[in-house]
Design a protein around this motif. Structure first.
Motif, PDB file in Angstrom:
ATOM      1  N   ALA A  55       0.831  -1.229   0.079  1.00 34.16           N
ATOM      2  CA  ALA A  55      -0.150   0.059   0.060  1.00 34.16           C
ATOM      3  C   ALA A  55       0.893   1.280   0.199  1.00 34.16           C
ATOM      4  O   ALA A  55       0.321   2.179  -0.416  1.00 34.16           O
ATOM      5  CB  ALA A  55      -0.996   0.019   1.316  1.00 34.16           C
ATOM      6  N   GLY A  56       1.969   1.175   0.281  1.00 31.96           N
ATOM      7  CA  GLY A  56       3.097   2.300   0.216  1.00 31.96           C
ATOM      8  C   GLY A  56       2.645   3.418   1.287  1.00 31.96           C
ATOM      9  O   GLY A  56       3.207   4.368   1.171  1.00 31.96           O
ATOM     10  N   THR A  57       1.859   3.343   2.263  1.00 32.82           N
ATOM     11  CA  THR A  57       1.499   4.398   3.398  1.00 32.82           C
ATOM     12  C   THR A  57       2.716   4.347   3.987  1.00 32.82           C
ATOM     13  O   THR A  57       3.125   3.128   4.744  1.00 32.82           O
ATOM     14  CB  THR A  57       0.330   3.979   4.050  1.00 32.82           C
ATOM     15  N   GLY A  58       3.370   5.262   4.147  1.00 34.89           N
ATOM     16  CA  GLY A  58       4.444   5.405   5.249  1.00 34.89           C
ATOM     17  C   GLY A  58       3.651   5.359   6.652  1.00 34.89           C
ATOM     18  O   GLY A  58       3.359   6.361   7.102  1.00 34.89           O
ATOM     19  N   HIS A  59       3.580   4.098   7.153  1.00 38.78           N
ATOM     20  CA  HIS A  59       2.752   3.651   8.256  1.00 38.78           C
ATOM     21  C   HIS A  59       3.597   4.605   9.416  1.00 38.78           C
ATOM     22  O   HIS A  59       4.469   4.219   9.914  1.00 38.78           O
ATOM     23  CB  HIS A  59       2.569   2.267   8.607  1.00 38.78           C
ATOM     24  N   SER A  60       2.693   5.705   9.847  1.00 39.06           N
ATOM     25  CA  SER A  60       3.003   6.508  11.169  1.00 39.06           C
ATOM     26  C   SER A  60       1.861   6.665  11.971  1.00 39.06           C
ATOM     27  O   SER A  60       1.872   7.694  12.582  1.00 39.06           O
ATOM     28  CB  SER A  60       3.866   7.760  10.791  1.00 39.06           C
ATOM     29  N   GLY A 179       2.419  13.578   6.348  1.00 40.08           N
ATOM     30  CA  GLY A 179       2.477  12.235   5.937  1.00 40.08           C
ATOM     31  C   GLY A 179       3.043  11.749   4.826  1.00 40.08           C
ATOM     32  O   GLY A 179       3.541  12.549   4.108  1.00 40.08           O
ATOM     33  N   THR A 180       3.458  10.685   4.399  1.00 36.36           N
ATOM     34  CA  THR A 180       4.266  10.452   3.148  1.00 36.36           C
ATOM     35  C   THR A 180       3.735   9.061   2.336  1.00 36.36           C
ATOM     36  O   THR A 180       2.852   8.391   2.930  1.00 36.36           O
ATOM     37  CB  THR A 180       5.597   9.836   3.609  1.00 36.36           C
ATOM     38  N   ASP A 181       3.981   8.889   1.182  1.00 32.39           N
ATOM     39  CA  ASP A 181       3.700   7.978   0.203  1.00 32.39           C
ATOM     40  C   ASP A 181       5.105   7.478   0.143  1.00 32.39           C
ATOM     41  O   ASP A 181       5.974   8.044  -0.373  1.00 32.39           O
ATOM     42  CB  ASP A 181       2.996   8.329  -0.948  1.00 32.39           C
ATOM     43  N   VAL A 182       5.316   5.899   0.257  1.00 33.29           N
ATOM     44  CA  VAL A 182       6.720   5.353  -0.125  1.00 33.29           C
ATOM     45  C   VAL A 182       6.517   4.176  -0.955  1.00 33.29           C
ATOM     46  O   VAL A 182       5.822   3.353  -0.757  1.00 33.29           O
ATOM     47  CB  VAL A 182       7.138   4.764   1.581  1.00 33.29           C
TER      48      VAL A 182
END
Length: 499
Positions: A55-60, A179-182
């Protein structure tokens, strides 16, 4: 079979984000260490780490509602959210270190700034979201989070989601811009290019067939190469980072820690928007609440993604079921993972998770139009012809006996199994996985190289300035780290505006 025995210090199985993170850390800590990597596919990052399988969510924990639970007294338990956020800060510090040292370049190829949002409907959910916001927004890790239940404000934040919305139900969202997309596939490939330059021997199309511990405590592996010949390799330390395939490899080790552990595979499907005009109207990762009976990794989300430096829009995941443990695995993976020592654990899990089984069967049976109906809960005006279905990666959830859950408890998360002597470790499980890779691999290093940790600690602190400290309890250090990693990785507000 070749009788020649190839000796090395460390063997990493699987060319995914976990193995490459461990390899990159070890090469910084002990540059002279000999490392070999075996990957059964033709290149790095093709399975769980691949951008289309992840999913590429920088899970934070900025938007994932399943990381904050409501206690019986109505208060919000934020402990998991805080833990996951701190772990992602560790990853960002290590990536920044590599960029600053010019060991990897162009961070925008793998990480982009993107607002993270949580979206809920219905009175009860709105109350929960407001309480969650109040609990998190006082915490320095979640600074800058906004909350709104005003439709006009939500139209500014998520125009695609509010347009054409006719429901009278109350609706609310939180938004945080940090937030980020990784793109973990791109990151994995970059890190393997870096390891190649560090004289690490990376062998693709090499499949580990068997392994056993020798009398001196090292491990001997039988590895089949691309021409079908079996080679013998020996190492003092082995890391199994083969995604869903790790369970079978762990079972081959025969270590006591591998007993009473099973795996349950869940596959995912995403809808991808094929209309650039629609893609352009949305900017953010918007997470909702999982349906009753759904596994936590089936939380619906509408994601802006950057893949090959192009903006795309994905919705999902819809859970699916396949008995394979890897996308490229075998239909017999699940059945062959059942052994006498985990049979009762697996049966207990089956009995306990009837609602999950039922949910997965329903998901598999969904037609495209039914999937579109779920998408329209997020984008009321979504048109079927503008969305295509993509099969994501396989995730294998760990099943084990726990004190809290009893026999056959399904674990949702990332697990490391290590032998008592620290000579072998395996990574199992799923989300938040890749996002917390650096933290997880530092734990592996601490467990498996205990006699060298004191010697390595100064270097670890150079790479990860917050090592050994709680960022939540050190707001000044947190601010300093967030600013420096944002500058190095191109996530600063100035750069966001210009992009």
């Amino acid at each position: 079979m070749s009788n020649e025995l190839n000796k090395t210090d460390v063997i990493l199985i699987g060319a995914g984000v976990m193995s490459v993170t461990l390899g990159s850390l070890l090469k910084e800590l002990a540059p002279s260490m000999d490392i070999k990597v075996f990957e059964k596919l033709g290149k790095a990052g093709e399975e769980s780490s691949n951008e289309w399988n992840n999913a590429g969510t920088g899970h934070s924990a900025l938007c994932e509602l399943n990381y904050t639970s409501e206690k019986p007294d109505g208060s919000i338990d934020c402990s998991k959210a805080i833990k996951v956020n701190e772990q992602f800060q560790v990853s960002k510090q290590f990536w920044s270190f590599l960029v600053n040292r010019k060991l990897i370049s162009n961070p925008q190829d793998f990480i982009m700034p993107i607002p993270h949002m949580s979206l809920v409907q219905g009175e009860q959910n709105v109350t929960f979201l407001k309480k969650r916001f109040e609990a998190l927004s006082n915490n320095p890790l979640f600074q800058g989070m906004e909350y709104s239940d005003d439709l006009e404000k939500l139209k500014e934040w998520i125009p695609l989601v509010t347009e054409g919305r006719t429901s009278e139900e109350p609706i609310a969202a939180t938004k945080i811009d940090s937030g980020t997309d990784v793109n973990f596939g791109a990151l994995t490939r970059k890190l393997f290019d870096h390891l190649k330059n560090e004289n690490v021997d990376i062998r693709y199309k090499h499949t580990v067939k068997n392994m056993k511990q020798t009398s001196d405590g090292s491990w001997e592996l039988k590895v089949q190469n691309d021409s079908g010949n079996v080679e013998r390799h020996r190492a003092k330390f082995v890391f199994i980072g083969g995604g869903g395939g790790s369970i079978h490899l762990l079972q081959k080790t025969g270590i006591p820690e591998s007993k009473q552990i099973g795996g349950f595979p869940v596959s995912g499907l995403f809808m991808v928007c094929n209309n650039p005009e629609v893609v352009a109207q949305h900017h953010g990762k918007v997470y909702g609440k999982a349906k009753v009976g759904a596994p936590p990794m089936s939380v619906p989300h509408l994601d802006t993604r950057f893949i090959d430096n192009e903006k795309s829009l994905l919705f999902g995941p819809f859970a699916g079921f396949s008995p394979k443990f890897l996308k490229t695995g075998s239909l017999f993976d699940l059945i062959t993972s059942v052994k006498p020592n985990n049979l009762f654990t697996m049966l207990a899990a089956g009995a306990k998770n009837m609602s999950l089984t039922k949910y997965l069967i329903q998901q598999v049976m969904l037609s495209k139009e039914k999937r579109m109906e779920e998408l329209r809960e997020f984008i009321p005006n979504a048109k079927s012809e503008e969305w295509d279905l993509v099969v994501a990666g396989q995730r294998v959830q760990v099943i084990k006996d726990t004190v809290e859950g009893g026999k056959g408890t399904l674990q949702f998360g990332t697990e490391v199994v290590t032998s008592a002597d620290g000579s072998i470790a395996a990574l199992l499980g799923a989300s938040p996985g890749a996002s917390t890779a650096v933290h997880v691999m530092l734990e592996v290093i601490a467990k498996c190289f205990p006699d060298r940790i004191d010697e390595w600690e100064p270097k670890i602190k150079e790479m990860i300035p917050s090592y050994g400290k709680s960022l939540m309890d050190n707001p000044e250090l947190l601010q300093e780290i967030q600013q420096s990693t944002a500058d190095t990785l191109g996530l600063s507000e100035k750069e966001q505006v210009s992009s």
